[in-house]
Design an enzyme around this catalytic site. Structure first.
Site, PDB file in Angstrom:
ATOM      1  N   TYR B 148     -28.962  73.863  -9.818  1.00  0.00           N
ATOM      2  CA  TYR B 148     -28.777  72.943  -8.792  1.00  0.00           C
ATOM      3  C   TYR B 148     -29.115  71.438  -9.442  1.00  0.00           C
ATOM      4  CZ  TYR B 148     -29.508  76.931  -5.760  1.00  0.00           C
ATOM      5  OH  TYR B 148     -29.323  78.338  -4.949  1.00  0.00           O
ATOM      6  N   HIS B 156     -25.443  72.736  -2.910  1.00  0.00           N
ATOM      7  CA  HIS B 156     -25.210  74.019  -3.154  1.00  0.00           C
ATOM      8  C   HIS B 156     -25.404  74.114  -4.839  1.00  0.00           C
ATOM      9  CE1 HIS B 156     -23.437  75.503   0.456  1.00  0.00           C
ATOM     10  NE2 HIS B 156     -22.982  74.408   0.718  1.00  0.00           N
ATOM     11  N   LYS B 190     -18.595  78.210  -7.597  1.00  0.00           N
ATOM     12  CA  LYS B 190     -19.573  77.572  -8.873  1.00  0.00           C
ATOM     13  C   LYS B 190     -18.853  77.646 -10.130  1.00  0.00           C
ATOM     14  CE  LYS B 190     -23.442  79.822  -6.449  1.00  0.00           C
ATOM     15  NZ  LYS B 190     -23.552  78.935  -5.580  1.00  0.00           N
TER      16      LYS B 190
END
Lengths: 261, 254
Positions: B148, B156, B190
């Site tokens: 993060y 996020h 991600k």
């Protein structure tokens, strides 16, 4: 799906396309019906020694971005030849002016003696079908501007350039390379890929959008792709992999995450 | 992919409250209180006062344990987290099962015993922590860590992190591993980040070996030719006209 994260904001790199591909996979008939009737058929003559087809009659716009030009003549590499033959845009003749059947060209690909394997052809076809301009790495589109092209190139590229330059002197010999003596896990640059561009010019193609390497075995170890990257002269590298006719592309990018406050 | 902040003002909030300072505050607070944690299996247990509860939470170390105890808040730290506080930040002491405080070497050996890849994982963990990234366990995403940009309440996680080292024979060795991991990462927005830990032939006898390891960062993404055709550059060149077909169909160029 994770509640924390929003599906839609994902890069969307795979999902939609893959669903389309899934459908395509199982509906051959739907695929076939999409080949349109063609009235413009070009002609070429396969030259066994060169491992290329000399184009003798050009029809259609595809020649903007297909075939290499040497001494005012256009030659098709095996992948270009087969791609056009498959979609019915090119009639390929042998020395006796007999028309080659697709079967004959498939055989040539399977022999892997003309610098292209079946998997490489699948990659070529996938990108060409989407409108990308694809050239064999290390084989210039034309001899114009080759001297200007002073950016660092891969070693194999240089070898082939030399070969092609030699070609200019002794008329034309072979500008293709044997694949068969490559080891399965050996990596080399295969294609220069340009984005779809109807104004593409063989005499001044510019830098490709990326260089492509087909990985034939397992994913490469770190060190191997590093070596390959150094051959790219700053142009992005993508690796691709073919499995059961499905082509996947990957970008491996060395990064450095920033130091945060 | 870029950071995805959680709502308006989150980015400004993070900027006004740098992680480096939060961790520095935690460090000095733990030092001051002479904090001591204890080993328990693959975890390290630590009891702290209210102030440190807040700092541990803000700096994102460990996970609080809910207990009936009023005065103390218990935290459960992972091996990397605990070793980072102890060895890199020098603000935490850790006692073994015998209640005696372990030295760096003793702790190192204990953690190596509990987790074979601890040296590599720790090198990777500290590499990003030093750069003020927040790292949390990544198992729920099938990876080693998630990274993060700031506290998970504000942003996020951006990267799903996998730690690889030389001689890794099991992981990411076949193409299906890449497909599987990248597909999962993509579905939770991600980017897959591989941290390659190179020991340069140095072993893992003591924690001082860590200095000799290097870490290389590499992102791996899938590229879709179907969705990249209409690149800005391409349309500027007026390339669209002859390529208006649907994806994946055999096209007719003439």
């Amino acid at each position: 799906m994770d509640a924390e994260d929003d599906w839609k904001s994902s890069s969307g790199e795979v999902t939609d396309t893959d669903q389309i591909n899934d459908e395509d996979f199982y509906s051959t008939s739907a695929c076939l019906s999409k080949l349109q009737f063609r009235s413009d058929v070009s002609k070429a003559k396969w030259n066994v020694e060169m491992g290329m087809a000399e184009v003798i009659e050009k029809k259609g716009k595809m020649w903007i971005a297909t075939g290499i030009v040497r001494n005012g003549k256009t030659f098709c590499l095996i992948e270009e030849t087969l791609f056009l033959a498959e979609i019915g845009a090119l009639l390929v003749m042998d020395d006796n002016d007999e028309c080659l059947a697709l079967k004959d060209i498939y055989k040539k690909i399977s022999e892997e003696t003309n610098g292209c394997s079946w998997e490489l052809f699948e990659v070529y076809k996938h990108l060409k079908s989407l409108g990308y301009v694809v050239g064999r790495h290390g084989v210039p589109w034309s001899m114009k501007g080759v001297e200007n092209n002073s950016k660092p190139c891969s070693s194999q590229g240089t070898i082939q350039n030399n070969r092609v330059e030699g070609v200019e002197e002794n008329s034309i010999t072979c500008a293709v390379q044997m694949l068969s003596n490559l080891q399965v896990d050996e990596l080399r640059l295969n294609f220069d890929v340009y984005l779809p561009n109807s104004k593409f010019r063989k005499s001044s193609p510019g830098d490709p959008a990326f260089l492509l390497c087909l990985v034939r075995g397992s994913p490469p170890a770190n060190a191997k792709s590093e070596v390959l990257e150094r051959q790219c002269g700053g142009i992005p590298l993508k690796l691709c992999h073919v499995d059961h006719g499905r082509v996947s592309f990957f970008s491996f990018k060395r990064v450095e995450l920033p130091i945060l406050p | 992919m870029g950071p995805r902040w959680k709502g308006k003002g989150a980015e400004a909030k993070a900027l006004a409250d740098p992680m480096s300072e939060i961790v520095a505050q935690l460090q000095s607070s733990l030092l001051q209180s002479n904090a001591c944690a204890s080993l328990s299996g693959c975890s390290v247990l630590l009891a702290v006062e209210t102030e440190q509860t807040e700092l541990l939470t803000r700096a994102c170390f460990g996970k609080p344990i809910i207990t009936a105890e009023k005065e103390k808040q218990w935290f459960q730290l992972g091996l990397e987290e605990a070793f980072y506080l102890c060895y890199s930040l020098k603000c935490l002491k850790i006692a073994g099962e015998d209640n005696f405080v372990k030295n760096d070497l003793g702790l190192w050996l204990y953690m190596k015993l509990k987790k074979e890849k601890f040296p590599d994982f720790y090198r990777a963990y500290s590499h990003l922590r030093m750069k003020n990234w927040v790292l949390r366990p990544g198992l729920q995403y099938g990876v080693d860590f998630v990274a993060y940009r700031h506290h998970p309440s504000l942003v996020h996680s951006e990267y799903a992190v996998i730690v690889l080292s030389e001689g890794d024979t099991g992981r990411m060795r076949v193409w299906s591993d890449f497909h599987c991991t990248i597909r999962l990462c993509g579905s939770v927005a991600k980017t897959l980040l591989i941290l390659n830990v190179d020991k340069h032939g140095h072993g893992a006898i003591s924690p001082s070996c860590l200095e000799r390891y290097s870490v290389e960062e590499c992102t791996i993404t899938r590229w879709s030719p179907e969705q990249s055709r209409d690149d800005k550059k391409a349309s500027e060149n007026g390339a669209k006209s002859s390529f208006d077909h649907g994806a994946g169909l055999p096209i007719v160029m003439a």
